[in-house]
Scaffold this motif. Structure first.
Motif, short mmCIF file in Angstrom:
data_model
loop_
_atom_site.label_atom_id
_atom_site.label_comp_id
_atom_site.label_asym_id
_atom_site.label_seq_id
_atom_site.Cartn_x
_atom_site.Cartn_y
_atom_site.Cartn_z
N LEU A 259 0.84 -1.19 0.00
CA LEU A 259 0.00 0.00 0.00
C LEU A 259 0.88 1.24 0.00
O LEU A 259 2.08 1.18 0.28
N SER A 260 0.27 2.39 -0.32
CA SER A 260 0.95 3.68 -0.33
C SER A 260 0.16 4.65 0.53
O SER A 260 -1.06 4.69 0.48
N THR A 261 0.88 5.46 1.33
CA THR A 261 0.23 6.39 2.24
C THR A 261 0.53 7.85 1.91
O THR A 261 -0.20 8.73 2.37
N GLY A 262 1.61 8.11 1.20
CA GLY A 262 1.96 9.49 0.87
C GLY A 262 2.86 10.15 1.88
O GLY A 262 3.35 11.26 1.64
N HIS A 263 3.11 9.51 3.03
CA HIS A 263 3.98 10.07 4.05
C HIS A 263 4.86 8.95 4.62
O HIS A 263 4.50 7.77 4.55
N SER A 279 1.27 6.56 9.53
CA SER A 279 1.84 7.52 8.59
C SER A 279 1.14 8.85 8.75
O SER A 279 -0.08 8.94 8.61
N TRP A 280 1.95 9.91 9.05
CA TRP A 280 1.40 11.23 9.32
C TRP A 280 0.43 11.10 10.48
O TRP A 280 0.76 10.49 11.50
N PHE A 281 -0.79 11.64 10.42
CA PHE A 281 -1.74 11.53 11.53
C PHE A 281 -2.77 10.43 11.28
O PHE A 281 -3.88 10.49 11.83
N TYR A 282 -2.39 9.43 10.49
CA TYR A 282 -3.34 8.39 10.11
C TYR A 282 -2.76 7.00 10.31
O TYR A 282 -1.55 6.80 10.28
N ILE A 283 -3.66 6.06 10.50
CA ILE A 283 -3.34 4.64 10.36
C ILE A 283 -4.01 4.19 9.07
O ILE A 283 -5.23 4.27 8.93
N ASN A 284 -3.19 3.75 8.13
CA ASN A 284 -3.70 3.25 6.86
C ASN A 284 -3.67 1.73 6.91
O ASN A 284 -2.63 1.13 7.20
N GLY A 285 -4.82 1.10 6.64
CA GLY A 285 -4.92 -0.34 6.75
C GLY A 285 -5.29 -1.00 5.44
O GLY A 285 -5.87 -0.38 4.54
N THR A 294 -9.02 3.60 6.78
CA THR A 294 -8.27 4.67 7.42
C THR A 294 -8.82 4.97 8.80
O THR A 294 -10.04 4.99 9.01
N VAL A 295 -7.92 5.19 9.74
CA VAL A 295 -8.26 5.70 11.07
C VAL A 295 -7.40 6.93 11.30
O VAL A 295 -6.19 6.92 11.02
N GLU A 296 -7.99 8.00 11.78
CA GLU A 296 -7.23 9.22 12.08
C GLU A 296 -6.92 9.27 13.57
O GLU A 296 -7.69 8.81 14.41
N PHE A 304 2.61 0.57 17.91
CA PHE A 304 1.52 -0.39 17.77
C PHE A 304 1.74 -1.54 18.75
O PHE A 304 2.87 -1.90 19.07
N GLY A 305 0.63 -2.13 19.19
CA GLY A 305 0.71 -3.33 20.01
C GLY A 305 -0.48 -4.23 19.70
O GLY A 305 -1.58 -3.74 19.41
N MET A 306 -0.27 -5.54 19.78
CA MET A 306 -1.32 -6.51 19.47
C MET A 306 -1.79 -7.17 20.76
O MET A 306 -0.97 -7.67 21.55
N LEU A 307 -3.11 -7.18 20.98
CA LEU A 307 -3.70 -7.87 22.11
C LEU A 307 -4.59 -9.00 21.61
O LEU A 307 -4.73 -9.21 20.40
N ALA A 308 -5.18 -9.72 22.53
CA ALA A 308 -6.03 -10.85 22.16
C ALA A 308 -7.30 -10.37 21.47
O ALA A 308 -7.69 -9.20 21.55
N ASN A 309 -7.94 -11.29 20.76
CA ASN A 309 -9.24 -11.04 20.12
C ASN A 309 -9.21 -9.93 19.07
O ASN A 309 -10.17 -9.18 18.91
N GLY A 310 -8.09 -9.83 18.37
CA GLY A 310 -8.02 -8.89 17.25
C GLY A 310 -7.96 -7.44 17.64
O GLY A 310 -8.30 -6.56 16.83
#
Length: 544
Positions: A259-263, A279-285, A294-296, A304-310
């Motif tokens: 993927l590409s985010t631009g930043h 990337s920048w003020f976003y999470i690109n998924g 996208t999440v801002e 980032f950290g991964m927990l149980a149950n996704g």
């Protein structure tokens, strides 16, 4: 419209988040400010238990979970192992502090402030691996099964166990090179980007990407971007570059675009087909079906950290010391994608008690006088209720608001003189302007904090004498650099030829007899470099 996932604020810290880590199950830890570490655990109901707060006492440089303990590294003490209750159970002291660390099976590999590699293990003495292997100053390590890859500032790279060098990567280029980033894939492929001079005809510098397996070169290709971060699972390896692209590393060392985010990519994580890039003020998924979302965030996601149950947790700051700490967010990867207007992406982190603008009906309705009164000062409200003058302009306005709608008809327009509107607003400004210049400056600076940009400080000039070998160890220390607002983003030590020697505040090197100059360059969050020079004179210590 834009695709997004379910996101919410996990917690609102008391200070900026500098580090965050999870154990991929139920535990999460983070560092607030310089020296406070917090821990919590996800309970069976999906809620988090009250935080355990650790007053670590030293500026934190890293966090990781290792064999049931939280390991905290800092810039002055070394590494401390904490148990689940936040009690310190073991300390490995390192005089120069710790710059970075990485899990290496049942051990922890660290690079100290002087660029020396050490191996730590609970219940055992630390091993000075650089000294044992006779390595120079190091800038990166990457673990692979029972071996450790170590990159040095002189461009060399070795693969070693805890006692022996097993393989050395051939140096490329006659004018010096530097390994700028590296890692090991889920298939055991060593990947790295390196920079050097005059590798390509007509170019001063070149960036190359390499892949190695069992000492054999799989791929070498020119790159237009620098590797910033990587993330490896048991079946996928993702690479993030400063041109905003994310690539997947294949078994043969080749790269396929994700993927590409631009930043520039600041952080990566992958889970069950989802790849997330900060990337920048976003999470690109990108999900397993190739759908983007996208999440801002209020800050720039860097952790980032991964927990149980996704559940993915994330943190980052806006690099502004004058704003409130940004919340730690939580994304549910098991939720369904849904469309929202881009303006709605900020709703999850906005303050819950933010003021809401009043509607025209609320302002001009039958009870407008009562509704407007709360906008007046207490003295003005008393004067209005007693029938006295609030001031002529405000009194007229309130009287008109309480009258019927005909008061606002074209035949009876509400006219205010410009002087009436601007006079009160200008009075304070004019009064300040009439003050003597020194008083005016004091008035202005007392209301607005002064921002000081970082200023490089390479330390005092040195005059040294060689030892029996005809050389002397020199320590250059840039930690006196002025940085009151924690804005430094990069360090660079260079010699008189412009060759970079280190990208850390501390530099150790050996010099023969002679006069030398070294420049310390510091990059701040606004992209501005400042420079300071230190001179080193080495005299012969021979008495013959």
């Amino acid at each position: 419209m834009v695709n997004t996932l379910e996101v919410s604020a996990l917690l609102r810290p008391d200070a900026k988040i500098s580090h965050l880590v999870t154990d991929a199950s139920r535990h999460i830890a983070w560092a607030e400010g310089d020296a406070t570490v917090c821990m919590t655990v996800l309970n069976d109901e999906g809620a988090f238990e009250p935080n355990t707060v650790i007053a670590h006492g030293h500026r934190v440089t890293g966090l990781l979970y290792h064999m049931g303990h939280l390991v905290v590294s800092d810039e002055s003490l070394g590494c401390t192992f904490y148990d689940a209750q936040g009690e310190a159970v073991e300390v490995h002291s390192l005089e120069a502090g710790v710059l970075s660390m990485e899990t290496w099976r049942h051990r922890v590999g660290v690079i100290d402030g002087l660029g020396h590699v050490h191996v730590l293990q609970r219940g055992h003495e630390s091993v000075a691996l650089s000294e044992r292997l006779q390595l120079g100053e190091c800038n990166a390590i990457a673990a692979s099964d029972d071996t450790l890859y170590i990159a040095c500032h002189d461009g060399s790279l070795v693969q070693a166990n805890d006692s022996t060098v097993l393989w050395r990567r051939p140096i490329r280029g006659e004018h010096g090179e530097q390994i700028t980033a590296m890692g090991v894939s889920h298939r055991g492929v060593l990947f790295l980007t390196r920079e050097g001079h005059a590798l390509v005809g007509g170019d001063e510098e070149a960036i190359e990407f390499e892949g190695w397996l069992n000492g054999e070169l799989l791929v070498r290709t020119d790159m237009k971007a620098r590797l910033r971060t990587s993330y490896t699972t048991s079946d996928v390896t993702c690479l993030g570059f400063d041109d905003g692209t994310v690539h997947f590393l294949q078994d043969d060392g080749s790269l396929t675009h994700g993927l590409s985010t631009g930043h520039p990519i600041r952080a990566l994580i992958h889970h069950e087909g989802h790849v997330l890039a900060g990337s920048w003020f976003y999470i690109n998924g990108l999900d397993a079906d190739g759908r983007s979302w996208t999440v801002e965030h209020q800050g720039m996601p860097a952790h980032f950290g991964m927990l149980a149950n996704g559940v993915v947790v994330f943190a980052g700051d806006d690099q502004n010391d004058y704003t409130a700490p940004e919340p730690v967010g939580r994304i549910n990867l098991l939720a369904e994608l849904h469309d929202v207007d881009p303006s709605e992406l900020t709703m999850w982190f906005e303050a819950p008690n933010a003021p809401v603008a009043a509607s025209a009906e609320e302002l001009y309705g039958a009870d407008a006088g009562e509704e407007v009164l709360h906008l007046l000062t207490s003295d003005e409200q008393v004067a209005y209720n007693q029938g006295g003058p609030v001031d002529e302009t405000m009194g007229d306005l309130l009287a008109d608001l309480e009258s019927d709608d005909d008061a606002f008809a074209p035949e009876a327009p509400l006219l205010l003189e410009e002087e009436d509107l601007l006079g009160p607003a200008l009075d304070g400004t004019l009064d300040a302007a009439m003050e003597p210049s020194d008083d005016l400056l004091t008035t202005l600076t007392s209301q607005h904090a002064v921002f000081e940009a970082p200023q490089a400080n390479a330390g005092d000039d040195q005059e040294l004498v060689t030892g029996p070998g005809g050389s002397v160890a020199v320590h250059l220390d840039g930690r006196a650099t002025l940085d009151p607002h924690d804005q430094i983003r990069a360090w660079s030590w260079t010699d008189a030829s412009g060759r970079e020697l280190a990208n850390t505040p501390l530099l150790q090197l050996k010099l023969p007899v002679g006069a030398f100059g070294f420049d310390l360059k510091v990059l701040d969050a606004n992209g501005t470099w400042t420079t300071d020079r230190v001179s080193v004179v080495v005299k012969s210590g021979s008495t013959s």
